[in-house]
Write an enzyme that holds these catalytic residues in place. Structure first.
Site, PDB file in Angstrom:
ATOM      1  N   ASP A   1       0.855  -1.186   0.000  1.00  0.00           N
ATOM      2  CA  ASP A   1       0.000   0.000   0.000  1.00  0.00           C
ATOM      3  C   ASP A   1       0.894   1.240   0.000  1.00  0.00           C
ATOM      4  O   ASP A   1       1.664   1.455   0.933  1.00  0.00           O
ATOM      5  CB  ASP A   1      -0.900  -0.018   1.240  1.00  0.00           C
ATOM      6  CG  ASP A   1      -2.028   0.999   1.183  1.00  0.00           C
ATOM      7  OD1 ASP A   1      -2.161   1.672   0.146  1.00  0.00           O
ATOM      8  OD2 ASP A   1      -2.766   1.113   2.173  1.00  0.00           O
TER       9      ASP A   1
ATOM     10  N   ASP B   1      -2.849   2.437  -6.111  1.00  0.00           N
ATOM     11  CA  ASP B   1      -1.809   2.510  -5.082  1.00  0.00           C
ATOM     12  C   ASP B   1      -1.740   1.311  -4.153  1.00  0.00           C
ATOM     13  O   ASP B   1      -1.020   1.358  -3.153  1.00  0.00           O
ATOM     14  CB  ASP B   1      -1.988   3.788  -4.258  1.00  0.00           C
ATOM     15  CG  ASP B   1      -3.330   3.838  -3.534  1.00  0.00           C
ATOM     16  OD1 ASP B   1      -4.256   3.111  -3.935  1.00  0.00           O
ATOM     17  OD2 ASP B   1      -3.453   4.624  -2.578  1.00  0.00           O
ATOM     18  N   GLU B   2      -2.456   0.232  -4.441  1.00  0.00           N
ATOM     19  CA  GLU B   2      -2.319  -0.946  -3.592  1.00  0.00           C
ATOM     20  C   GLU B   2      -2.601  -2.217  -4.376  1.00  0.00           C
ATOM     21  O   GLU B   2      -3.341  -2.213  -5.358  1.00  0.00           O
ATOM     22  CB  GLU B   2      -3.240  -0.869  -2.368  1.00  0.00           C
ATOM     23  CG  GLU B   2      -4.714  -0.788  -2.670  1.00  0.00           C
ATOM     24  CD  GLU B   2      -5.573  -0.830  -1.409  1.00  0.00           C
ATOM     25  OE1 GLU B   2      -5.251  -1.617  -0.490  1.00  0.00           O
ATOM     26  OE2 GLU B   2      -6.564  -0.087  -1.350  1.00  0.00           O
TER      27      GLU B   2
END
Length: 369
Positions: free
Chosen positions: A13, A107-108
């Site tokens: 993350d 983003d993860e």
């Protein structure tokens, strides 16, 4: 691999991703509270730096509230093309370690590193090397959670944020879950957490103490999931081919609208955003949903499922207009509209894309928040 051995799952993350990219690219923003979004009176914070979070600024917070909490807050407009480019860099790093990558957002992502492609011996060492490479190649920090299933890995990635990592081993998993508040559990949103609290369920231990029959009576089909995660169980594989379930876009108007032409124009603008994604992804759904939020924050949705997928822009326009017209004339001012397409199948477009329909009003409907 031993079929009976625990899997090795990493949840990576990125730390305050959008805001961190902006601080990386503009040195004057470093160390300052930054919000990605619009500072307009009807704007909303899309992302906040850790400096802004320390002052109580969070994503989805109205901009006026964010500025009251943090008067020195600096707003920057989002640059999604840049965020997508950085995300591609990060995923290229992941691909050096495994083919089993399941993105959750820009983003993860989950990574299954059970096969240990780089011979690093442990998932801990793998996560550490991945985070180091992300920092070297992008100038950004990431946090990681390591565990034997996806549920625990995602929880673990929050444990040492920012720029840290945490592992939950098979030996510690069930007991570790019991000590956590259920509000932290993935899949337990604020409404469900409030309901659980009313039922005397505030921690993982409380959840585990409830029989499956009790959970079924109160939570229906979700009961099995809650029963399993309270014991640290999650058999879901990391699925690199996990299909996206929907595509949507919404906008907050600069002022509450009651004029039908302006409201319809806003809906068409959102339908165009959704169609652009559908056409690019070659994903076409049967269900169209229009969302309306009034000035007093009451929210309604209207949906319709068709026998066949929506495969032209004009079909999506027509379906969206039909749904919004079901709530017009507006009984109160409307502050937000959104359009979503879901229930995807294997449909393909019916020939060339038709020209863009002219909105019912030439006036720009709103600025996106």
């Amino acid at each position: 691999m031993d079929p009976g051995a625990p899997r090795k799952i990493i949840h990576v993350d990125m730390d305050a991703f959008y805001a961190s990219v902006e601080q990386r690219d503009d040195p004057t923003l470093r160390g300052r509270p930054v919000a990605v979004g619009s500072p307009a009176a009807r704007g909303v914070v899309a992302a906040a730096s850790y400096e802004a979070r320390a002052a109580g600024v969070r994503s989805a917070l109205p901009s006026v509230t964010a500025l009251r909490r943090c008067p020195e807050l600096v707003f920057v407009r989002p640059r999604f093309d840049v965020y997508k480019a950085v995300s591609r860099q990060i995923h290229a790093i992941f691909a050096d370690y495994t083919d089993l990558i399941q993105p959750l957002s820009l983003d993860e992502a989950y990574l299954d590193v059970t096969a240990d492609r780089r011979a690093l011996a442990t998932a801990w060492a793998t996560a550490k090397e991945i985070r180091a490479r992300i920092l070297t190649e992008t100038g950004l920090t990431a946090s990681a959670g390591i565990s034997y299933n996806k549920f625990l890995a995602k929880l673990a990635s929050d444990q040492r944020k920012p720029n840290g990592q945490f592992a939950v081993t098979p030996a510690m998993g069930p007991d570790w879950v019991q000590a956590l508040p259920v509000s932290r559990f993935h899949g337990v949103g604020p409404v469900t957490a409030a309901k659980m609290k009313r039922l005397g369920i505030e921690t993982g231990a409380d959840l585990r103490a409830k029989p499956l029959a009790f959970l079924e009576a109160h939570f229906g089909s979700a009961a099995g999931w809650y029963h399993a995660i309270a014991r640290g169980h999650d058999e879901r594989p990391v699925n690199p081919n996990c299909a996206r379930k929907s595509s949507g876009s919404e906008t907050t108007f600069d002022r509450d609208l009651t004029d039908a032409n302006e409201i319809e124009a806003g809906v068409l603008r959102m339908a165009e955003d959704v169609w652009t994604w559908c056409e690019r992804a070659q994903a076409f759904g049967r269900t169209v949903t229009v969302k309306v939020k009034y000035g007093d924050f009451r929210q309604i949705t209207r949906s319709r499922s068709r026998p066949a997928a929506v495969t032209t822009r004009d079909e999506l326009y027509a379906a969206s207009l039909e749904l919004i017209r079901a709530v017009l004339p507006a009984a109160a001012g409307i502050r937000l509209v959104g359009v979503t397409v879901s229930n995807f199948g294997d449909a393909k477009p019916k020939g060339p894309t038709l020209p863009l329909l002219e909105p019912p009003s030439s006036r720009p409907p709103a600025s996106s928040a």
